[in-house]
Write a protein that holds these residues in place. Structure first.
Motif, PDB file in Angstrom:
ATOM      1  N   PRO A   1     -15.838   0.386  12.614  1.00 25.88           N
ATOM      2  CA  PRO A   1     -16.801   0.948  13.587  1.00 25.88           C
ATOM      3  C   PRO A   1     -16.550   0.496  15.028  1.00 25.88           C
ATOM      4  O   PRO A   1     -16.682   1.305  15.956  1.00 25.88           O
ATOM      5  CB  PRO A   1     -18.148   0.446  13.071  1.00 25.88           C
ATOM      6  N   ASP A   2     -16.186  -0.768  15.220  1.00 26.17           N
ATOM      7  CA  ASP A   2     -15.937  -1.255  16.584  1.00 26.17           C
ATOM      8  C   ASP A   2     -14.718  -0.568  17.201  1.00 26.17           C
ATOM      9  O   ASP A   2     -14.713  -0.252  18.405  1.00 26.17           O
ATOM     10  CB  ASP A   2     -15.738  -2.768  16.586  1.00 26.17           C
ATOM     11  N   VAL A   3     -13.694  -0.348  16.376  1.00 26.56           N
ATOM     12  CA  VAL A   3     -12.483   0.309  16.871  1.00 26.56           C
ATOM     13  C   VAL A   3     -12.779   1.764  17.206  1.00 26.56           C
ATOM     14  O   VAL A   3     -12.386   2.269  18.267  1.00 26.56           O
ATOM     15  CB  VAL A   3     -11.347   0.206  15.833  1.00 26.56           C
ATOM     16  N   GLN A   4     -13.484   2.450  16.314  1.00 21.60           N
ATOM     17  CA  GLN A   4     -13.807   3.847  16.556  1.00 21.60           C
ATOM     18  C   GLN A   4     -14.647   4.023  17.821  1.00 21.60           C
ATOM     19  O   GLN A   4     -14.421   4.945  18.610  1.00 21.60           O
ATOM     20  CB  GLN A   4     -14.532   4.439  15.344  1.00 21.60           C
ATOM     21  N   LYS A   5     -15.597   3.143  18.012  1.00 28.64           N
ATOM     22  CA  LYS A   5     -16.426   3.232  19.216  1.00 28.64           C
ATOM     23  C   LYS A   5     -15.582   3.023  20.471  1.00 28.64           C
ATOM     24  O   LYS A   5     -15.734   3.754  21.463  1.00 28.64           O
ATOM     25  CB  LYS A   5     -17.556   2.212  19.183  1.00 28.64           C
ATOM     26  N   THR A   6     -14.689   2.048  20.408  1.00 22.82           N
ATOM     27  CA  THR A   6     -13.818   1.787  21.558  1.00 22.82           C
ATOM     28  C   THR A   6     -12.927   2.990  21.856  1.00 22.82           C
ATOM     29  O   THR A   6     -12.760   3.392  23.014  1.00 22.82           O
ATOM     30  CB  THR A   6     -12.955   0.543  21.312  1.00 22.82           C
ATOM     31  N   ILE A   7     -12.371   3.586  20.809  1.00 18.55           N
ATOM     32  CA  ILE A   7     -11.501   4.751  20.988  1.00 18.55           C
ATOM     33  C   ILE A   7     -12.262   5.910  21.620  1.00 18.55           C
ATOM     34  O   ILE A   7     -11.819   6.509  22.606  1.00 18.55           O
ATOM     35  CB  ILE A   7     -10.888   5.176  19.641  1.00 18.55           C
TER      36      ILE A   7
ATOM     37  N   GLU B   1      -3.243   0.995  24.852  1.00 20.15           N
ATOM     38  CA  GLU B   1      -3.366   0.683  23.428  1.00 20.15           C
ATOM     39  C   GLU B   1      -3.597  -0.799  23.140  1.00 20.15           C
ATOM     40  O   GLU B   1      -3.298  -1.267  22.042  1.00 20.15           O
ATOM     41  CB  GLU B   1      -2.139   1.200  22.679  1.00 20.15           C
ATOM     42  N   ASN B   2      -4.123  -1.520  24.127  1.00 19.80           N
ATOM     43  CA  ASN B   2      -4.555  -2.891  23.865  1.00 19.80           C
ATOM     44  C   ASN B   2      -5.622  -3.283  24.888  1.00 19.80           C
ATOM     45  O   ASN B   2      -5.988  -2.497  25.765  1.00 19.80           O
ATOM     46  CB  ASN B   2      -3.371  -3.866  23.874  1.00 19.80           C
ATOM     47  N   ARG B   3      -6.131  -4.505  24.753  1.00 11.96           N
ATOM     48  CA  ARG B   3      -7.232  -4.931  25.621  1.00 11.96           C
ATOM     49  C   ARG B   3      -6.812  -5.018  27.083  1.00 11.96           C
ATOM     50  O   ARG B   3      -7.606  -4.729  27.985  1.00 11.96           O
ATOM     51  CB  ARG B   3      -7.783  -6.271  25.125  1.00 11.96           C
TER      52      ARG B   3
ATOM     53  N   LEU C   1      -4.244  -0.458  19.180  1.00 11.92           N
ATOM     54  CA  LEU C   1      -5.541  -0.882  19.705  1.00 11.92           C
ATOM     55  C   LEU C   1      -6.353  -1.578  18.621  1.00 11.92           C
ATOM     56  O   LEU C   1      -6.960  -2.632  18.865  1.00 11.92           O
ATOM     57  CB  LEU C   1      -6.309   0.322  20.253  1.00 11.92           C
ATOM     58  N   ALA C   2      -6.359  -1.012  17.423  1.00  9.61           N
ATOM     59  CA  ALA C   2      -7.068  -1.643  16.308  1.00  9.61           C
ATOM     60  C   ALA C   2      -6.526  -3.046  16.042  1.00  9.61           C
ATOM     61  O   ALA C   2      -7.296  -3.997  15.846  1.00  9.61           O
ATOM     62  CB  ALA C   2      -6.947  -0.777  15.062  1.00  9.61           C
ATOM     63  N   ALA C   3      -5.203  -3.179  16.054  1.00  6.86           N
ATOM     64  CA  ALA C   3      -4.597  -4.487  15.802  1.00  6.86           C
ATOM     65  C   ALA C   3      -4.991  -5.492  16.871  1.00  6.86           C
ATOM     66  O   ALA C   3      -5.345  -6.643  16.568  1.00  6.86           O
ATOM     67  CB  ALA C   3      -3.079  -4.348  15.738  1.00  6.86           C
ATOM     68  N   ASP C   4      -4.967  -5.071  18.141  1.00  6.56           N
ATOM     69  CA  ASP C   4      -5.288  -5.992  19.228  1.00  6.56           C
ATOM     70  C   ASP C   4      -6.766  -6.370  19.234  1.00  6.56           C
ATOM     71  O   ASP C   4      -7.132  -7.441  19.728  1.00  6.56           O
ATOM     72  CB  ASP C   4      -4.904  -5.374  20.570  1.00  6.56           C
TER      73      ASP C   4
END
Length: 258
Positions: free
Chosen positions: A192-198, A152-154, A179-182
């Motif tokens: 969009p960047d968070v959703q793609k990463t997930i 849940e993080n980088r 993850l979004a916060a990090d």
């Protein structure tokens, strides 16, 4: 009689998709209600809810009589709390904030008895073995423990390839809020960047042959996660359901002009 079969672990091994609910009310009474709701699995959350060993134990006792499998999220991935929760009767453990392969390997050791692990051999005192009355519990317990780790993080993402190669990790759960916060988008997991990463992460986990998991109450995100390969998906939270229903009911009658 050996350790009981872990129905959640078996279902994932059989390729099934399981739907669950997060429990934060931290009491046996609402846990009993949730256990009759029809979810495949229920999370007893000790990271962000006021659960302790006794409330975890009490909810495990209640859910023994339910078709919903209990998953205990420990507050931190420390051997001492994991061994206590396992002795209390949990068979499936979810560990937050896993950031390295070394950490994941130690978690595998934490849920296993020697010589391959560090779990203390004291099951004659433990509810897990019905206080020593489950014959052959020790030699059969390891195979029925299900270890789920949260990425849940980088740091976790950077270590994911190595984590996926570790024998004994039974599933990887993507934590969307952290993850979004990090990633610099606190409270915006739909960026969009968070959703793609997930979705990319869920797909990678699935492609590696490990069950992938996630929590979201958003219907579009649930469907996207399933398409990406998620196999154990929490689609609701008990506190959220209580709050939203209470708000709607209060607003309906406070705004009633009859």
């Amino acid at each position: 009689m050996p350790a009981p079969i872990n129905s959640f672990k078996k279902a994932l091994a059989d390729g099934k998709t399981l739907f669950g609910c997060w429990m934060g009310l931290s009491d046996r009474y609402p846990a009993e209600v949730m256990g009759n709701a029809g979810f495949d699995w229920l999370v007893i959350d000790a990271e962000h809810s006021p659960n302790d060993l006794r409330t975890i134990r009490d909810q495990l006792m209640i859910l023994d009589h339910s078709d919903s499998h209990p998953v205990v999220r420990v507050p931190i991935g420390e051997t001492w709390i994991i061994k206590q929760v396992l002795d209390a009767g949990a068979q499936t453990i979810l560990v937050p904030m896993v950031e390295s392969a070394d950490q994941a390997r130690q978690l595998v050791r934490a849920v296993r008895y020697p010589p391959t692990g560090d779990r203390g051999v004291g099951y004659s005192l433990a509810r897990a073995s019905q206080f020593g009355t489950t014959e052959n519990y020790g030699p059969t317990a390891d195979a029925q423990i299900c270890l789920l780790v949260q990425v849940e993080n980088r740091k976790g993402l950077a270590a994911l390839d190595e984590i996926l190669e570790i024998e004994g990790i039974d599933g990887v759960f993507v934590g969307p809020a952290d993850l979004a916060a990090d990633l610099g988008h606190l409270e915006d997991m739909f960026h969009p960047d968070v959703q793609k990463t997930i979705m990319d992460t869920l797909a990678k986990i699935s492609a590696a042959g490990k069950p992938a998991g996630i929590l979201t109450t958003n219907e579009t995100m649930i469907n996207d996660s399933l398409k990406a390969g998620a196999r154990f998906v929490a689609v609701a939270l008990d506190i959220d359901m209580l709050l939203q229903t209470a708000r709607k009911t209060a607003a309906k009658w406070k705004n009633n002009t009859v």
